[in-house]
Write an enzyme that holds these catalytic residues in place. Structure first.
Site, PDB file in Angstrom:
ATOM      1  N   SER A   1     -11.560   5.582  -2.259  1.00  0.00           N
ATOM      2  CA  SER A   1     -12.789   4.806  -2.048  1.00  0.00           C
ATOM      3  C   SER A   1     -12.802   4.061  -0.719  1.00  0.00           C
ATOM      4  O   SER A   1     -13.846   3.524  -0.323  1.00  0.00           O
ATOM      5  CB  SER A   1     -12.991   3.815  -3.196  1.00  0.00           C
ATOM      6  OG  SER A   1     -11.906   2.900  -3.273  1.00  0.00           O
TER       7      SER A   1
ATOM      8  N   SER B   1       3.616   6.958   1.193  1.00  0.00           N
ATOM      9  CA  SER B   1       4.562   5.852   1.089  1.00  0.00           C
ATOM     10  C   SER B   1       4.183   4.818   2.132  1.00  0.00           C
ATOM     11  O   SER B   1       3.035   4.390   2.210  1.00  0.00           O
ATOM     12  CB  SER B   1       5.987   6.384   1.274  1.00  0.00           C
ATOM     13  OG  SER B   1       6.927   5.337   1.232  1.00  0.00           O
TER      14      SER B   1
ATOM     15  N   TYR C   1       6.206  -5.027  -3.532  1.00  0.00           N
ATOM     16  CA  TYR C   1       5.550  -3.932  -2.812  1.00  0.00           C
ATOM     17  C   TYR C   1       6.593  -2.992  -2.219  1.00  0.00           C
ATOM     18  O   TYR C   1       6.507  -1.771  -2.382  1.00  0.00           O
ATOM     19  CB  TYR C   1       4.651  -4.483  -1.699  1.00  0.00           C
ATOM     20  CG  TYR C   1       4.130  -3.382  -0.799  1.00  0.00           C
ATOM     21  CD1 TYR C   1       3.176  -2.481  -1.253  1.00  0.00           C
ATOM     22  CD2 TYR C   1       4.617  -3.229   0.496  1.00  0.00           C
ATOM     23  CE1 TYR C   1       2.726  -1.455  -0.452  1.00  0.00           C
ATOM     24  CE2 TYR C   1       4.166  -2.213   1.307  1.00  0.00           C
ATOM     25  CZ  TYR C   1       3.219  -1.324   0.832  1.00  0.00           C
ATOM     26  OH  TYR C   1       2.779  -0.308   1.644  1.00  0.00           O
TER      27      TYR C   1
ATOM     28  N   SER D   1       8.328  -0.854  -4.703  1.00  0.00           N
ATOM     29  CA  SER D   1       7.521   0.285  -5.143  1.00  0.00           C
ATOM     30  C   SER D   1       7.585   1.428  -4.138  1.00  0.00           C
ATOM     31  O   SER D   1       7.642   2.602  -4.517  1.00  0.00           O
ATOM     32  CB  SER D   1       6.067  -0.152  -5.373  1.00  0.00           C
ATOM     33  OG  SER D   1       5.356  -0.345  -4.165  1.00  0.00           O
ATOM     34  N   LYS D   2       7.590   1.106  -2.861  1.00  0.00           N
ATOM     35  CA  LYS D   2       7.610   2.166  -1.847  1.00  0.00           C
ATOM     36  C   LYS D   2       9.003   2.779  -1.697  1.00  0.00           C
ATOM     37  O   LYS D   2       9.127   3.971  -1.412  1.00  0.00           O
ATOM     38  CB  LYS D   2       7.096   1.620  -0.507  1.00  0.00           C
ATOM     39  CG  LYS D   2       5.604   1.280  -0.534  1.00  0.00           C
ATOM     40  CD  LYS D   2       4.765   2.488  -0.970  1.00  0.00           C
ATOM     41  CE  LYS D   2       3.288   2.196  -0.946  1.00  0.00           C
ATOM     42  NZ  LYS D   2       2.471   3.367  -1.371  1.00  0.00           N
TER      43      LYS D   2
END
Length: 278
Positions: free
Chosen positions: A12, A132, A146, A149-150
């Site tokens: 989006s 990534s 964050y 997570s990467k």
């Protein structure tokens, strides 16, 4: 031969929107997916299919993949782009928010991959392109969840690459640097909400300023989402794609610096760059 079919999650805005457009221009039949379909009206206007998708919801993900297969009979490229940045001091971030960060950035990626992989195996061909970050190689202050997570996306991608190679499926990682998009403004708001008061408030203000600046249309020291989108197209179309495409402002030099500098020297470099020092 019919056009190959690409599914782009988180389409989006930003990198996802640009990737959908560039893949369409490269000849793909593109499905742009996001939670808010109304925000993708401009993509629909130029012939890109738009579908509702919440990568954290099993039913939503299953329905989206089934729709594409029913309409096209195949999926050739999955671009796992959906994600956001949850920032705040580890001490301050509720574990429910940590779980939400991992649900979107890691488990959402895994959910979509699990749904698409059986069809790629049946075709004996396909690409999975995982978005990534240069932040999958090093960390910045107040970004523990964050970056975690990467880092996980990097590890999952490496394992998948070996698992799926015997079936003719390539797994590619794209590691953007600093990119102009609304991502930075959202992350800046998150860090102020989480750590804007209390012992980390000075760090939070500095980090929010650095993150927020990257969202400005006139931001210097950033790259356009189109730069990353072009790398995604290369990853999707190359006969033998690289395992990683490091692209956008700062990505290559910062990852190299992290590799060669002593840890405390690199810490100082990052703290000065983002204002996250004590």
């Amino acid at each position: 031969m019919a056009a190959k079919v690409a599914l782009v999650t988180g389409a989006s805005s930003g990198i996802g929107e640009a990737a959908a457009r560039h893949l369409r221009d490269a000849g793909f039949t593109v499905y742009a997916a996001a939670r808010r379909v109304d925000r993708m009206a401009q993509l629909r206007a130029v012939g890109i299919h738009t579908i509702a998708l919440d990568v954290t919801d099993d039913d939503s993900a299953r329905v989206a993949v089934e729709q594409i297969l029913a309409e096209q009979g195949r999926i050739d490229v999955l671009v796992n782009n959906a994600g956001y940045g949850s920032y705040g001091a580890l001490e301050d971030v509720p574990l429910t928010e940590a779980q939400a960060q991992l649900d979107v950035n890691v488990l959402g990626l895994a959910r979509m991959t699990r749904l698409v992989t059986p069809h790629l195996r049946a075709q004996r061909s396909g690409r999975i392109v995982n978005i990534s970050s240069m932040g999958g190689n090093f960390t910045t202050p107040l970004g523990a969840w964050y970056h975690a997570s990467k880092y996980a996306v990097e590890a999952i991608s490496d394992a998948l690459r070996m698992e799926l190679a015997p079936f003719g499926i390539d797994v590619v990682v794209v590691q953007p640097g600093s990119i102009r998009s609304e991502w930075g403004a959202i992350a800046a708001a998150k860090v102020l909400e989480t750590s804007g008061d209390g012992p980390y408030r000075e760090q939070a203000a500095a980090v929010a300023n650095a993150l927020g600046n990257s969202s400005r249309p006139d931001a210097r020291l950033t790259s356009s989402p189109a730069v990353v989108a072009r790398a995604i197209v290369r990853a999707a179309t190359a006969r033998r794609p690289r395992t990683r495409y490091r692209i956008g402002f700062g990505a290559k030099p910062l990852v190299l610096a992290h590799r060669i500098l002593p840890a405390r020297v690199f810490d100082l470099l990052i703290q000065r760059a983002v204002g996250g020092g004590a």
